[in-house]
Design an enzyme around this catalytic site. Structure first.
Site, PDB file in Angstrom:
ATOM      1  N   TYR A 173      48.026   3.111  58.689  1.00 11.10           N
ATOM      2  CA  TYR A 173      46.887   3.554  59.506  1.00 11.10           C
ATOM      3  C   TYR A 173      45.645   2.670  59.305  1.00 11.10           C
ATOM      4  N   ARG A 186      32.746  17.361  55.087  1.00 15.00           N
ATOM      5  CA  ARG A 186      33.230  16.050  54.650  1.00 15.00           C
ATOM      6  C   ARG A 186      32.475  14.949  55.374  1.00 15.00           C
ATOM      7  N   ARG A 244      42.195  26.374  50.888  1.00 14.01           N
ATOM      8  CA  ARG A 244      43.307  25.570  50.388  1.00 14.01           C
ATOM      9  C   ARG A 244      43.029  25.249  48.915  1.00 14.01           C
ATOM     10  N   PRO A 245      43.993  25.547  48.035  1.00  6.34           N
ATOM     11  CA  PRO A 245      43.748  25.295  46.605  1.00  6.34           C
ATOM     12  C   PRO A 245      43.376  23.832  46.366  1.00  6.34           C
ATOM     13  N   ASP A 260      59.296  -4.260  49.360  1.00  7.01           N
ATOM     14  CA  ASP A 260      58.672  -3.296  48.455  1.00  7.01           C
ATOM     15  C   ASP A 260      57.909  -4.084  47.389  1.00  7.01           C
ATOM     16  N   PHE A 305      35.610   7.544  52.175  1.00  2.09           N
ATOM     17  CA  PHE A 305      35.454   8.989  52.303  1.00  2.09           C
ATOM     18  C   PHE A 305      36.566   9.487  53.239  1.00  2.09           C
ATOM     19  N   SER A 339      39.265   5.578  46.673  1.00  2.00           N
ATOM     20  CA  SER A 339      39.040   6.804  47.438  1.00  2.00           C
ATOM     21  C   SER A 339      37.930   7.622  46.811  1.00  2.00           C
ATOM     22  N   ALA A 340      37.243   8.393  47.646  1.00  2.00           N
ATOM     23  CA  ALA A 340      36.235   9.331  47.144  1.00  2.00           C
ATOM     24  C   ALA A 340      36.860  10.383  46.240  1.00  2.00           C
ATOM     25  N   THR A 341      38.174  10.477  46.254  1.00  4.64           N
ATOM     26  CA  THR A 341      38.854  11.437  45.385  1.00  4.64           C
ATOM     27  C   THR A 341      38.562  11.144  43.905  1.00  4.64           C
ATOM     28  N   LYS A 357      44.473   6.423  41.657  1.00  5.21           N
ATOM     29  CA  LYS A 357      43.305   5.622  42.070  1.00  5.21           C
ATOM     30  C   LYS A 357      42.385   5.375  40.873  1.00  5.21           C
ATOM     31  N   TYR A 359      47.870  11.878  42.807  1.00  3.24           N
ATOM     32  CA  TYR A 359      47.419  10.818  43.722  1.00  3.24           C
ATOM     33  C   TYR A 359      46.053  10.295  43.279  1.00  3.24           C
TER      34      TYR A 359
HETATM   35  P1  NAD Z   1      49.443   4.666  55.294  1.00  5.50           P
HETATM   36  O1  NAD Z   1      50.532   5.429  54.620  1.00  5.50           O
HETATM   37  O2  NAD Z   1      49.315   4.764  56.761  1.00  5.50           O
HETATM   38  O3  NAD Z   1      49.557   3.112  54.904  1.00  5.50           O
HETATM   39  C1  NAD Z   1      50.050   2.673  53.660  1.00  5.50           C
HETATM   40  C2  NAD Z   1      51.155   1.656  53.939  1.00  5.50           C
HETATM   41  O4  NAD Z   1      51.664   1.181  52.690  1.00  5.50           O
HETATM   42  C3  NAD Z   1      52.336   2.245  54.720  1.00  5.50           C
HETATM   43  O5  NAD Z   1      52.558   1.469  55.881  1.00  5.50           O
HETATM   44  C4  NAD Z   1      53.507   2.165  53.740  1.00  5.50           C
HETATM   45  O6  NAD Z   1      54.726   1.907  54.397  1.00  5.50           O
HETATM   46  C5  NAD Z   1      53.073   1.029  52.814  1.00  5.50           C
HETATM   47  N1  NAD Z   1      53.631   1.068  51.452  1.00  5.50           N
HETATM   48  C6  NAD Z   1      53.608   2.100  50.577  1.00  5.50           C
HETATM   49  N2  NAD Z   1      54.199   1.743  49.421  1.00  5.50           N
HETATM   50  C7  NAD Z   1      54.591   0.441  49.562  1.00  5.50           C
HETATM   51  C8  NAD Z   1      55.258  -0.491  48.717  1.00  5.50           C
HETATM   52  N3  NAD Z   1      55.653  -0.172  47.486  1.00  5.50           N
HETATM   53  N4  NAD Z   1      55.493  -1.733  49.179  1.00  5.50           N
HETATM   54  C9  NAD Z   1      55.104  -2.087  50.436  1.00  5.50           C
HETATM   55  N5  NAD Z   1      54.481  -1.255  51.281  1.00  5.50           N
HETATM   56  C10 NAD Z   1      54.228   0.004  50.855  1.00  5.50           C
HETATM   57  O7  NAD Z   1      48.067   5.080  54.577  1.00  5.50           O
HETATM   58  P2  NAD Z   1      46.552   4.805  54.997  1.00  5.50           P
HETATM   59  O8  NAD Z   1      45.939   6.079  55.401  1.00  5.50           O
HETATM   60  O9  NAD Z   1      46.466   3.635  55.886  1.00  5.50           O
HETATM   61  O10 NAD Z   1      45.945   4.441  53.570  1.00  5.50           O
HETATM   62  C11 NAD Z   1      45.849   3.102  53.121  1.00  5.50           C
HETATM   63  C12 NAD Z   1      45.266   3.078  51.723  1.00  5.50           C
HETATM   64  O11 NAD Z   1      43.992   3.707  51.728  1.00  5.50           O
HETATM   65  C13 NAD Z   1      46.101   3.855  50.684  1.00  5.50           C
HETATM   66  O12 NAD Z   1      46.060   3.134  49.461  1.00  5.50           O
HETATM   67  C14 NAD Z   1      45.372   5.166  50.556  1.00  5.50           C
HETATM   68  O13 NAD Z   1      45.572   5.755  49.295  1.00  5.50           O
HETATM   69  C15 NAD Z   1      43.930   4.720  50.744  1.00  5.50           C
HETATM   70  N6  NAD Z   1      43.060   5.816  51.222  1.00  5.50           N
HETATM   71  C16 NAD Z   1      43.409   6.499  52.361  1.00  5.50           C
HETATM   72  C17 NAD Z   1      42.600   7.551  52.800  1.00  5.50           C
HETATM   73  C18 NAD Z   1      42.970   8.345  54.021  1.00  5.50           C
HETATM   74  O14 NAD Z   1      42.445   9.445  54.201  1.00  5.50           O
HETATM   75  N7  NAD Z   1      43.832   7.858  54.908  1.00  5.50           N
HETATM   76  C19 NAD Z   1      41.432   7.874  52.086  1.00  5.50           C
HETATM   77  C20 NAD Z   1      41.108   7.145  50.938  1.00  5.50           C
HETATM   78  C21 NAD Z   1      41.941   6.107  50.510  1.00  5.50           C
HETATM   79  C1  WQD Z   2      39.013  18.023  55.458  1.00  4.91           C
HETATM   80  C2  WQD Z   2      38.450  19.439  55.607  1.00  4.91           C
HETATM   81  C3  WQD Z   2      39.843  21.125  54.609  1.00  4.91           C
HETATM   82  C4  WQD Z   2      43.238  20.569  57.318  1.00  4.91           C
HETATM   83  C5  WQD Z   2      41.946  14.150  51.804  1.00  4.91           C
HETATM   84  C6  WQD Z   2      42.336  13.737  50.408  1.00  4.91           C
HETATM   85  C7  WQD Z   2      41.436  12.646  49.923  1.00  4.91           C
HETATM   86  C8  WQD Z   2      41.367  11.487  50.917  1.00  4.91           C
HETATM   87  C9  WQD Z   2      41.107  11.937  52.312  1.00  4.91           C
HETATM   88  C10 WQD Z   2      42.917   9.783  50.294  1.00  4.91           C
HETATM   89  C11 WQD Z   2      38.584  20.281  54.339  1.00  4.91           C
HETATM   90  C12 WQD Z   2      39.781  21.301  56.111  1.00  4.91           C
HETATM   91  C13 WQD Z   2      42.019  20.469  56.698  1.00  4.91           C
HETATM   92  C14 WQD Z   2      43.536  21.753  58.050  1.00  4.91           C
HETATM   93  C15 WQD Z   2      41.367  22.608  57.480  1.00  4.91           C
HETATM   94  N1  WQD Z   2      42.611  10.780  50.989  1.00  4.91           N
HETATM   95  N2  WQD Z   2      41.089  21.452  56.771  1.00  4.91           N
HETATM   96  N3  WQD Z   2      42.577  22.731  58.111  1.00  4.91           N
HETATM   97  O1  WQD Z   2      40.933  17.110  51.721  1.00  4.91           O
HETATM   98  O2  WQD Z   2      38.702  16.044  52.330  1.00  4.91           O
HETATM   99  O3  WQD Z   2      40.611  14.609  51.777  1.00  4.91           O
HETATM  100  O4  WQD Z   2      42.007  13.005  52.661  1.00  4.91           O
HETATM  101  O5  WQD Z   2      42.324   9.275  49.376  1.00  4.91           O
HETATM  102  O6  WQD Z   2      41.924  12.225  48.683  1.00  4.91           O
HETATM  103  O7  WQD Z   2      42.236  14.863  49.554  1.00  4.91           O
HETATM  104  O8  WQD Z   2      40.640  15.824  53.915  1.00  4.91           O
HETATM  105  O9  WQD Z   2      41.294  16.164  56.260  1.00  4.91           O
HETATM  106  O10 WQD Z   2      42.641  17.291  54.432  1.00  4.91           O
HETATM  107  O11 WQD Z   2      40.342  18.102  54.930  1.00  4.91           O
HETATM  108  O12 WQD Z   2      40.538  23.517  57.551  1.00  4.91           O
HETATM  109  O13 WQD Z   2      44.646  21.939  58.618  1.00  4.91           O
HETATM  110  O14 WQD Z   2      39.213  20.111  56.615  1.00  4.91           O
HETATM  111  O15 WQD Z   2      39.852  22.344  53.937  1.00  4.91           O
HETATM  112  O16 WQD Z   2      37.459  21.114  54.281  1.00  4.91           O
HETATM  113  P1  WQD Z   2      40.181  16.025  52.368  1.00  4.91           P
HETATM  114  P2  WQD Z   2      41.326  16.827  54.927  1.00  4.91           P
END
Ligand code: NAD
Ligand code: WQD
Length: 339
Positions: free
Chosen positions: A11, A230, A292-293, A58, A177, A124-126, A152, A148
């Site tokens: 993505y 958020r 959600r927990p 991989d 975020f 990540s903000a996590t 990070k 997860y």
């Molecule tokens: P995504 O799953 O769409 O993209 C990750 C890609 O990595 C996938 O295409 C997957 O096939 C590939 N992949 C996973 N393990 C692999 C491996 N061992 N070798 C080669 N390819 C591999 O996820 P995304 O939402 O695009 O997230 C991208 C990055 O951003 C991740 O590291 C995620 O933790 C971080 N991130 C995402 C979010 C979010 O909300 N989407 C928020 C904060 C951080």
């Molecule tokens: C957003 C808000 C939910 C779904 C997650 C990961 C975080 C980061 C981003 C990677 C919250 C509410 C959600 C639903 C709802 N990823 N919600 N109904 O939890 O802030 O972050 O994604 O690093 O690590 O934890 O995002 O989109 O799940 O939730 O009410 O069906 O929407 O409770 O308030 P979150 P989210």
């Protein structure tokens, strides 16, 4: 620059591919397609007018990763590849530690061996955990509430240690975020497999008729309307932040920099439902259910550091995030072909 984008079929990676190409660099993608599909590549090539090599491997495979870096002659790597589902990480912690840590270590070893020392990492903000109150600043201590999140925290530490051992590394830790939205063409976007875990893709599937109604997780938080708040950031603004970080690495003195990528402005779940309903042109159904927990009431960035040091800021509004998500979802109701 010649830039390798790991996880570039996913993505955020796919949107960043377009931005990096648009800034005049060459891009190659490595992805094992475990959470994505090769059918995105012709779309990226059409949108950019460029050819984009895809290496399907991989990154945990050290020999294959070493060969890729040896042959690629890259100047920098943007490292998105990894597993990212919070709930799944609680159920399958070893898969998360194994994949996220080992793929990164394998990549770092290969980069170090072949003199590629510029890296932008998807954090990540996590990593702000659940102890401090927003706005979150980069200097806060890090922690996590699930495996997860710990991957990070751990990878950030590994990267800092690598840079202590060899200060010629230049590393950006980008703490995203809540990335949402899609490319304005509607040709690429977020395509989760199975039931979406996150708010925006769930709402999009309600809008397109794949799900009946949104479950709103709690309306008794101490926020404007009781629902969780958020810092949603448009994925194209996020992509631009990666280009800004890549360019900054060449001019900055210190080896490791940490930047929040967010807007600094929180939006509640109900405000997002209203905005998405405006984009679609009708009210989307929802019901309030239990919390959600593991959720916190509110999360948003202090984006000042990235605004100043990267000369970058998130520009797109929540309405644009919804309009672009809706364009992607309505043009591709079932996501990518053969995903
Ligand atoms: P995504 O799953 O769409 O993209 C990750 C890609 O990595 C996938 O295409 C997957 O096939 C590939 N992949 C996973 N393990 C692999 C491996 N061992 N070798 C080669 N390819 C591999 O996820 P995304 O939402 O695009 O997230 C991208 C990055 O951003 C991740 O590291 C995620 O933790 C971080 N991130 C995402 C979010 C979010 O909300 N989407 C928020 C904060 C951080
Ligand atoms: C957003 C808000 C939910 C779904 C997650 C990961 C975080 C980061 C981003 C990677 C919250 C509410 C959600 C639903 C709802 N990823 N919600 N109904 O939890 O802030 O972050 O994604 O690093 O690590 O934890 O995002 O989109 O799940 O939730 O009410 O069906 O929407 O409770 O308030 P979150 P989210």
């Amino acid at each position: 620059m010649r830039v390798l984008i790991t996880g570039g079929a996913g993505y955020i990676g796919s949107h960043t591919v377009l931005h990096v190409l648009g800034a005049g660099h060459d891009v190659e993608v490595v992805d094992d397609l475990r959470n994505s599909t090769a059918s995105i590549m012709p779309r990226l090539e059409d949108l950019s007018g460029r050819s984009i090599p895809l290496h399907v491997l991989d990154l945990c495979d050290r020999d294959a990763t070493d060969r890729l870096i040896t042959e690629g002659n890259f100047d920098a790597v943007i490292h998105f590849a990894g597993l990212k589902a919070v709930g799944e990480s609680v159920a399958q912690p070893l898969d998360y530690y194994d994949n996220n840590l080992n793929s990164t270590i394998s990549l770092l070893r290969a980069m170090g061996r072949h003199g590629v020392r510029h890296l932008v990492f998807s954090s990540s903000a996590t990593v702000y955990g659940d102890t401090a109150l927003p706005p979150f600043q980069e200097k806060l201590p890090t922690s996590a509430t699930n495996p997860y999140g710990w991957t990070k925290v751990m990878i950030e530490q590994i990267l800092r240690d690598v840079a202590v051992a060899d200060p010629s590394w230049r590393i950006a830790l980008l703490r995203y975020f809540n990335p949402v939205g899609a490319h304005e063409s509607g040709q690429i976007g977020e395509d989760p497999q199975g039931t979406p875990n996150n708010l925006m893709p769930y709402l999009a599937q309600v809008a397109v008729g794949r799900r009946e109604r949104l479950a709103v997780y709690g309306n008794d938080y101490p926020t404007v309307d009781g629902t969780g708040m958020r810092d949603y950031i448009h994925v194209m603004d996020l992509a631009a932040g990666h280009v800004a970080a890549l360019q900054a690495l060449g001019r900055l003195e210190e080896s490791v920099h940490t930047w929040n990528l967010g807007t600094g402005k929180p939006t509640s779940v109900l405000q997002m439902v209203a905005a998405f309903s405006r984009a679609v042109g009708r009210d989307l159904p929802y019901e309030v259910v239990a919390r959600r927990p593991g959720d916190i009431a509110e999360s948003y960035a202090d984006p000042h550091l990235a605004n100043v040091e990267l000369n970058w800021r998130a520009r797109r509004s929540v309405d644009e995030m919804c309009a672009d998500t809706w364009r992607w979802q309505s043009l591709n109701p079932d996501g990518y072909p053969d995903a």
